[in-house]
Design a protein around this motif. Structure first.
Motif, PDB file in Angstrom:
ATOM      1  N   ASP A 244      95.841  13.550 -17.653  1.00  0.00           N
ATOM      2  CA  ASP A 244      95.652  12.183 -18.277  1.00  0.00           C
ATOM      3  C   ASP A 244      96.981  11.108 -17.743  1.00  0.00           C
ATOM      4  O   ASP A 244      98.197  11.655 -17.805  1.00  0.00           O
ATOM      5  CB  ASP A 244      95.644  11.882 -19.637  1.00  0.00           C
TER       6      ASP A 244
ATOM      7  N   LYS B  11      92.750  -3.491 -26.110  1.00  0.00           N
ATOM      8  CA  LYS B  11      92.766  -4.219 -25.001  1.00  0.00           C
ATOM      9  C   LYS B  11      91.391  -4.917 -24.803  1.00  0.00           C
ATOM     10  O   LYS B  11      91.382  -6.092 -24.105  1.00  0.00           O
ATOM     11  CB  LYS B  11      93.363  -3.632 -23.585  1.00  0.00           C
TER      12      LYS B  11
ATOM     13  N   ASP C 259      85.917  16.011 -19.798  1.00  0.00           N
ATOM     14  CA  ASP C 259      85.489  14.829 -19.472  1.00  0.00           C
ATOM     15  C   ASP C 259      84.524  14.626 -18.281  1.00  0.00           C
ATOM     16  O   ASP C 259      84.373  13.688 -17.641  1.00  0.00           O
ATOM     17  CB  ASP C 259      86.682  13.706 -19.201  1.00  0.00           C
TER      18      ASP C 259
ATOM     19  N   VAL D 131      99.164   8.183 -18.840  1.00  0.00           N
ATOM     20  CA  VAL D 131      98.918   7.525 -20.136  1.00  0.00           C
ATOM     21  C   VAL D 131     100.220   6.250 -20.061  1.00  0.00           C
ATOM     22  O   VAL D 131     101.262   6.475 -19.827  1.00  0.00           O
ATOM     23  CB  VAL D 131      99.386   8.413 -21.324  1.00  0.00           C
ATOM     24  N   PRO D 132      99.830   5.119 -20.483  1.00  0.00           N
ATOM     25  CA  PRO D 132     100.811   4.082 -20.304  1.00  0.00           C
ATOM     26  C   PRO D 132     102.000   4.564 -21.437  1.00  0.00           C
ATOM     27  O   PRO D 132     101.700   4.771 -22.464  1.00  0.00           O
ATOM     28  CB  PRO D 132     100.232   2.800 -21.056  1.00  0.00           C
ATOM     29  N   GLY D 133     103.205   4.235 -20.808  1.00  0.00           N
ATOM     30  CA  GLY D 133     104.213   4.705 -21.781  1.00  0.00           C
ATOM     31  C   GLY D 133     104.707   6.123 -21.603  1.00  0.00           C
ATOM     32  O   GLY D 133     105.535   6.401 -22.409  1.00  0.00           O
TER      33      GLY D 133
ATOM     34  N   SER E 136      92.489   9.022 -16.159  1.00  0.00           N
ATOM     35  CA  SER E 136      92.618  10.598 -15.836  1.00  0.00           C
ATOM     36  C   SER E 136      92.496  10.757 -14.330  1.00  0.00           C
ATOM     37  O   SER E 136      91.629  10.510 -13.893  1.00  0.00           O
ATOM     38  CB  SER E 136      91.903  11.243 -16.625  1.00  0.00           C
TER      39      SER E 136
ATOM     40  N   ALA F 190     102.040   1.554 -26.492  1.00  0.00           N
ATOM     41  CA  ALA F 190     103.283   2.145 -25.971  1.00  0.00           C
ATOM     42  C   ALA F 190     104.412   0.974 -25.632  1.00  0.00           C
ATOM     43  O   ALA F 190     105.569   1.164 -25.757  1.00  0.00           O
ATOM     44  CB  ALA F 190     103.403   2.749 -24.348  1.00  0.00           C
TER      45      ALA F 190
ATOM     46  N   HIS G 181      85.168   1.892 -14.248  1.00  0.00           N
ATOM     47  CA  HIS G 181      85.691   3.176 -14.379  1.00  0.00           C
ATOM     48  C   HIS G 181      84.974   3.986 -13.374  1.00  0.00           C
ATOM     49  O   HIS G 181      85.431   4.767 -12.816  1.00  0.00           O
ATOM     50  CB  HIS G 181      85.239   3.861 -15.983  1.00  0.00           C
TER      51      HIS G 181
ATOM     52  N   PRO H 238      94.765   2.963 -25.500  1.00  0.00           N
ATOM     53  CA  PRO H 238      94.760   1.688 -25.825  1.00  0.00           C
ATOM     54  C   PRO H 238      93.812   0.556 -25.307  1.00  0.00           C
ATOM     55  O   PRO H 238      93.590  -0.402 -25.445  1.00  0.00           O
ATOM     56  CB  PRO H 238      96.053   1.090 -24.970  1.00  0.00           C
ATOM     57  N   TYR H 239      92.639   1.229 -24.763  1.00  0.00           N
ATOM     58  CA  TYR H 239      91.446   0.526 -24.220  1.00  0.00           C
ATOM     59  C   TYR H 239      91.044  -0.217 -25.564  1.00  0.00           C
ATOM     60  O   TYR H 239      90.562  -1.253 -25.338  1.00  0.00           O
ATOM     61  CB  TYR H 239      90.474   1.519 -23.670  1.00  0.00           C
TER      62      TYR H 239
ATOM     63  N   VAL I 178      94.366  17.950 -21.398  1.00  0.00           N
ATOM     64  CA  VAL I 178      95.005  17.446 -20.299  1.00  0.00           C
ATOM     65  C   VAL I 178      95.593  15.974 -20.634  1.00  0.00           C
ATOM     66  O   VAL I 178      95.787  15.168 -19.905  1.00  0.00           O
ATOM     67  CB  VAL I 178      93.931  17.260 -19.247  1.00  0.00           C
TER      68      VAL I 178
ATOM     69  N   LYS J 247      99.479   1.680 -15.909  1.00  0.00           N
ATOM     70  CA  LYS J 247      99.953   0.165 -16.115  1.00  0.00           C
ATOM     71  C   LYS J 247      99.259  -0.426 -17.662  1.00  0.00           C
ATOM     72  O   LYS J 247      99.687  -1.133 -18.153  1.00  0.00           O
ATOM     73  CB  LYS J 247      99.505  -0.869 -14.830  1.00  0.00           C
ATOM     74  N   ASP J 248      97.953   0.021 -17.782  1.00  0.00           N
ATOM     75  CA  ASP J 248      97.266  -0.625 -19.067  1.00  0.00           C
ATOM     76  C   ASP J 248      96.793   0.361 -19.967  1.00  0.00           C
ATOM     77  O   ASP J 248      97.158   0.340 -20.853  1.00  0.00           O
ATOM     78  CB  ASP J 248      95.996  -1.430 -18.151  1.00  0.00           C
ATOM     79  N   VAL J 249      95.532   1.086 -19.761  1.00  0.00           N
ATOM     80  CA  VAL J 249      94.860   1.890 -20.526  1.00  0.00           C
ATOM     81  C   VAL J 249      94.981   3.365 -20.025  1.00  0.00           C
ATOM     82  O   VAL J 249      95.401   3.561 -18.884  1.00  0.00           O
ATOM     83  CB  VAL J 249      93.344   1.488 -20.560  1.00  0.00           C
ATOM     84  N   ILE J 250      94.446   4.410 -20.950  1.00  0.00           N
ATOM     85  CA  ILE J 250      94.736   5.669 -20.245  1.00  0.00           C
ATOM     86  C   ILE J 250      93.611   5.917 -19.091  1.00  0.00           C
ATOM     87  O   ILE J 250      92.533   5.608 -19.131  1.00  0.00           O
ATOM     88  CB  ILE J 250      94.360   6.735 -21.405  1.00  0.00           C
TER      89      ILE J 250
ATOM     90  N   GLU K 269      89.034   9.492 -17.304  1.00  0.00           N
ATOM     91  CA  GLU K 269      89.062   8.818 -18.763  1.00  0.00           C
ATOM     92  C   GLU K 269      88.442   7.531 -18.781  1.00  0.00           C
ATOM     93  O   GLU K 269      89.076   6.771 -17.817  1.00  0.00           O
ATOM     94  CB  GLU K 269      90.536   8.914 -19.240  1.00  0.00           C
ATOM     95  N   TYR K 270      87.546   7.137 -19.558  1.00  0.00           N
ATOM     96  CA  TYR K 270      86.847   6.078 -19.643  1.00  0.00           C
ATOM     97  C   TYR K 270      87.641   4.874 -19.780  1.00  0.00           C
ATOM     98  O   TYR K 270      88.586   4.909 -20.753  1.00  0.00           O
ATOM     99  CB  TYR K 270      85.773   5.999 -20.840  1.00  0.00           C
ATOM    100  N   CYS K 271      87.788   3.725 -18.835  1.00  0.00           N
ATOM    101  CA  CYS K 271      88.490   3.024 -18.617  1.00  0.00           C
ATOM    102  C   CYS K 271      88.063   1.381 -18.426  1.00  0.00           C
ATOM    103  O   CYS K 271      88.799   0.537 -18.476  1.00  0.00           O
ATOM    104  CB  CYS K 271      89.670   3.021 -17.594  1.00  0.00           C
ATOM    105  N   GLY K 272      86.684   1.375 -18.766  1.00  0.00           N
ATOM    106  CA  GLY K 272      86.106   0.107 -18.645  1.00  0.00           C
ATOM    107  C   GLY K 272      85.284  -0.258 -17.591  1.00  0.00           C
ATOM    108  O   GLY K 272      84.627   0.629 -16.914  1.00  0.00           O
TER     109      GLY K 272
ATOM    110  N   ARG L 102      80.465   9.080 -18.514  1.00  0.00           N
ATOM    111  CA  ARG L 102      80.729   7.567 -18.987  1.00  0.00           C
ATOM    112  C   ARG L 102      80.671   6.992 -17.848  1.00  0.00           C
ATOM    113  O   ARG L 102      81.624   5.851 -17.536  1.00  0.00           O
ATOM    114  CB  ARG L 102      82.109   7.340 -19.809  1.00  0.00           C
TER     115      ARG L 102
ATOM    116  N   ASN M 154      78.195   0.185 -20.489  1.00  0.00           N
ATOM    117  CA  ASN M 154      79.367   0.925 -21.250  1.00  0.00           C
ATOM    118  C   ASN M 154      78.807   0.567 -22.805  1.00  0.00           C
ATOM    119  O   ASN M 154      79.298   1.007 -23.728  1.00  0.00           O
ATOM    120  CB  ASN M 154      80.721   0.043 -20.868  1.00  0.00           C
TER     121      ASN M 154
END
Lengths: 314, 529
Positions: A160, B149, B379, A162-164, A149, B233, A191, B145-146, B304, A144-147, A185-188, B449, B70
């Motif tokens: 992964d 955003k 990762d 992946v959005p889109g 995994s 995207a 995570h 896109p992180y 991946v 929905k938002d960021v990548i 996958e680091y997402c904030g 991470r 982070n």
């Protein structure tokens, strides 16, 4: 013969999928090859350090500039080993990318910070993937938002989201139990809290799970509804007759011919692009038809529904 | 210019005052400016590393929140990569010694050389100012896109990295021109020390790859500021395109970080074995080979990410090829030691430590290049351990070895050998205690991470944190050894190691013009007979 390399079992996670054994054998091989090369190299170094330590500042040393034979050996032998490992790794990887036909299909949506699993009968679950033992499962994933995994260490699989885009992953587990599922996958912020479970259950338990409090409509039915509501029905038939645009009957998995002579297989990503960016390619014979874009008018969930509907039109 | 040489005059006292340093065009002084700045950045990046390990000592939140973690993780990575390891060897040791080693008075473009240092400092200043504008939490890779955003100050930080990139480009340009045009009479390409070959190969990558990073970062800024949609995207872009662009620079950049280190090790092994290097040609050209192949392997970061299977297979295969020139170097160094006259002075200890750790970094790299294995390990902490074995176990060990090797030449003083060896013991042991457990954490599946982790990973994380304190102690001892050397002022001879390259034929510290008279070279760099 590979049983002598049962080394990985002591530090790799439990072998929870049909891929795990193969991956672990290869990993064991690389570990042993590494240990042997390390011993040769560093062993040689240590021996030389001890044996040839400086006696006096006037030591005479041998003047050896090179040795073609030796240099050939330590280039060629590593090359052969590396190429062997490469081919072995590729063969195993190819299995992971060969999707079985008779698989249970689950749509996976990653978001900050969790996963939503949607089964084809409309049943949804959050952060918990329930699958039957001994059956292949194909995941179709997006975000929905960021990548994100999707990673299950015990299954040795990762892909992964992946959005889109729609990415795919498959596995089969022959071992009942619960398995850790991570986002790699680091997402904030959360995570490291984006942890779920894969539950491998018996077929009976799986059927029970699917039946419980599912929504009233299957994904294909929801897709049929979207097909009518969004107006697709005006230009596309589902019975093979040609209206303004091509028919959806038998479209799934077929090879589409374009007006510019190129071809492509009709899959998840093709469907998505055709809905959101219809002017990217024209199907042969329809080059003059300008379909409006549905960018911003259909959600990723509705695209999933439409895809499931098109899949059902055999 | 032909200054008449005054007794006791050297590049350090040739001119006086802070201003003379800030406007200097002397490659040696610019090297020292880089030395001081890189040490400073290393201290900051290192403190962040300690904070990371402290937070990860136990599962759950210890001292800092996830958001703060982070930011710390991002700053540690980007400071160490952009401000320490990339400029570390080339711009500091390379700047100082490349011209001397080929018998030149200076680099080809002294003003560009000074500009490159200002680019680094300005870029670092801009990047650090991001901390006062909301910080940065994207990781050093800035993945979209992180990075589009997040609410943190990505634009400011990325512009800082953009400016620092020019520092790297200018240094590379200077080295290529210097190597081709300013060699002393008789100093043919095939008589250049291997450190120069390594810097030359590095320079090619710096000049060719860094602009791609610059473009990528500008696209990212345009995307964030103007919403253009290259990588978004929902605007028809492709988030994975960013990864292709980013790794097209950043994989070659890995070789920007390691090739100079390989060059330093070649010098150390030859000098402390008192023996001509084995397979000079193979080592020299393997540097160039690594540089060339490095441009075609970026996709191994993306097995991946949704890249096609064919692309993945090609990248995996080519990546394996990098292993060959790397193996050649390692074997040639060991062969150099055969029948040598070996002394384990502290630079040699660092060289041996390098080979030990770099071999582990190398073989785990082969594992990660193997597609089926990488699917599992990508990762995870296995990757973290792998690149620390290469970057810290490799490059930082080489920097330390290089500093101790050339310190007497650069400053004219000897340091306490006992302290130098002690620093090696702490760094080498501490490094293994810190990072070896991370290989096991990775095979067990712990993602990188991570601010927090499941209890199964607890004890290995604890060991790793203990190790980080040993490394810290090692670097503090190293720093003390250098400070004491300046205070004790024990005069260094011209050639304390009995080495054969040109820098050991001139006084310590060198005079402003390096050589009283430009030398004429009539043999190879390692003529130990």
């Amino acid at each position: 013969m590979l049983h002598m390399f049962a080394f990985a079992q002591s530090y790799m996670p439990i072998q929870g999928s049909t891929f795990a054994k193969g991956v672990d054998s290869l990993f064991d091989f690389t570990i042993w090859a590494s240990i042997i090369s390390f011993v040769i190299l560093i062993g040689g170094l240590v021996i030389f350090v001890v044996k040839y330590q400086r006696r006096s500042d006037n030591d005479k040393t041998a003047y050896i500039t090179h040795n073609v034979f030796l240099e050939f050996l330590w280039s060629f032998i590593p090359l052969c080993i590396f190429m062997g490992i490469f081919v072995w790794g590729y063969v195993l990887y190819k299995d992971m990318r060969q999707f079985p036909d008779n698989a249970i299909e689950v749509n996976v949506m990653g978001y900050q910070w969790g996963w939503t699993m949607t089964y084809s009968n409309g049943k949804q679950s959050g952060n918990e993937l329930v699958v039957p033992v001994g059956k292949p499962v194909v995941l179709t994933m997006t975000s929905k938002d960021v990548i994100h995994s999707f990673y299950v260490p015990s299954f040795r699989i990762k892909q992964d989201a992946v959005p889109g885009k729609r990415s795919k992953l498959w596995f089969q587990s022959d071992r009942l139990g619960d398995y850790e599922m991570f986002c790699t996958e680091y997402c904030g912020t959360a995570h490291s809290k984006m942890i779920g479970k894969v539950r491998v259950v018996t077929q009976a338990e799986f059927n029970e799970f699917l039946a419980k409090d599912k929504s009233k409509m299957t994904l294909a039915e929801l897709g049929q509804e979207a097909f009518n509501v969004k107006g697709c029905v005006a230009c596309h038939s589902v019975d093979g007759t040609v209206k303004v645009g091509p028919s959806f009957k038998g479209l799934w998995g077929s090879t589409v011919n374009h007006s510019d002579g190129t071809t492509a297989v009709f899959d998840e990503n093709y469907a998505r692009t055709s809905i959101l960016n219809p002017q990217e390619k024209f199907v042969a014979g329809f080059a003059n038809v300008i379909m409006p874009t549905y960018q911003g008018q259909v959600s990723e969930e509705e695209i999933t529904h439409l895809i499931e509907y098109i899949k059902s039109l055999k | 210019m032909g200054h008449a040489h005054v007794e006791g005059s050297n590049y350090l006292n040739h001119e006086k005052g802070l201003w003379s340093w800030l406007t200097t065009l002397d490659h040696k002084r610019i090297g020292i400016l880089y030395f001081i700045s890189v040490m400073f950045f290393f201290l900051i990046g290192g403190l962040f590393a300690l904070l990371i390990r402290l937070e990860l000592m136990e599962p759950g939140q210890q001292y800092i929140s996830a958001d703060f973690y982070n930011q710390v993780m991002t700053l540690h990575g980007s400071i160490m990569v952009f401000m320490v390891i990339i400029p570390g060897i080339p711009a500091f040791l390379g700047n100082f010694f490349l011209p001397i080693m080929i018998g030149a008075k200076d680099v080809a473009f002294p003003k560009l050389n000074l500009l490159s240092w200002y680019c680094l400092i300005c870029g670092a200043g801009i990047a650090v100012s991001a901390l006062f504008a909301g910080g940065i939490d994207t990781g050093w890779t800035f993945y979209t896109p992180y990075s589009i955003k997040t609410s943190t100050a990505v634009i400011v930080f990325v512009l800082g990295a953009f400016v620092m990139g020019f520092s790297s480009i200018l240094t590379g340009l200077n080295f290529i021109a210097t190597t081709h045009k300013l060699r002393a009479p008789g100093m043919t390409m095939n008589r250049m020390p291997l450190f120069v070959w390594a810097l030359y190969s590095t320079a090619i990558i710096q000049v060719l790859a860094t602009p791609v990073l610059a473009i990528t970062l500008l696209l990212l800024v345009a995307e964030r500021a103007l919403g253009i949609g290259f990588f978004d995207a929902s605007l028809g872009g492709d988030p994975v395109l960013f990864q292709h662009f980013f790794w097209f620079y950043s994989h070659p950049a890995v070789y920007i970080m390691i090739l100079p280190a390989l060059g330093v090790i070649s010098e150390l092994i030859a000098a402390f074995s008192r023996k001509t290097i084995f397979g000079y040609t193979a080592i020299a050209y393997s540097s160039v080979a690594i540089a060339a192949v490095s441009f075609f392997v970026w996709g191994h970061h993306m097995f991946v990410s949704g890249q096609s299977e064919l692309a993945g297979a090609i990248f995996s295969g080519i990546t394996m090829l990098v292993g060959v020139p790397t193996a050649i170097k390692l074997f040639n160094w060991v062969a150099t030691m055969y029948k040598g006259s070996i002394r384990l002075d502290s630079p040699m200890l660092y060289a041996i430590g390098f080979m030990f750790l770099f071999t582990i970094g190398g073989v785990t790299g082969v594992m990660l290049a193997t597609m089926a294995i990488d699917v599992h390990l990508h990762d995870t902490y296995f990757v973290v351990a792998h690149f620390h074995y290469v970057m810290v176990g490799g490059t930082l060990m080489a920097i330390m070895g290089g500093i101790y090797y050339w310190f007497p030449k650069m400053f004219g003083y000897m340091y306490s050998e006992t302290l130098a060896r002690l620093s090696w013991v702490f760094i080498f042991m501490g490094f293994n205690i810190t990072f070896f457990p991370q290989f096991i954490l990775g095979t067990q599946g712990m993602p990188r991470r991570y601010h927090d982790y499941i209890p199964e990973y607890a004890w290995l994380n604890k060991v790793s944190t203990f190790g980080s304190w040993f490394i810290f102690a090692g670097f503090v001892i190293g720093l003390i050894s250098i400070i004491l050397a300046f205070r004790k002022k024990e005069k260094a001879p011209m050639n304390p190691w009995g080495a054969k390259t040109l820098e050991w034929t001139i006084q310590s510290p060198p005079i402003h013009d390096n050589f009283e008279k430009i030398p004429t070279v009539n043999g190879g760099p390692y003529e130990y007979r």
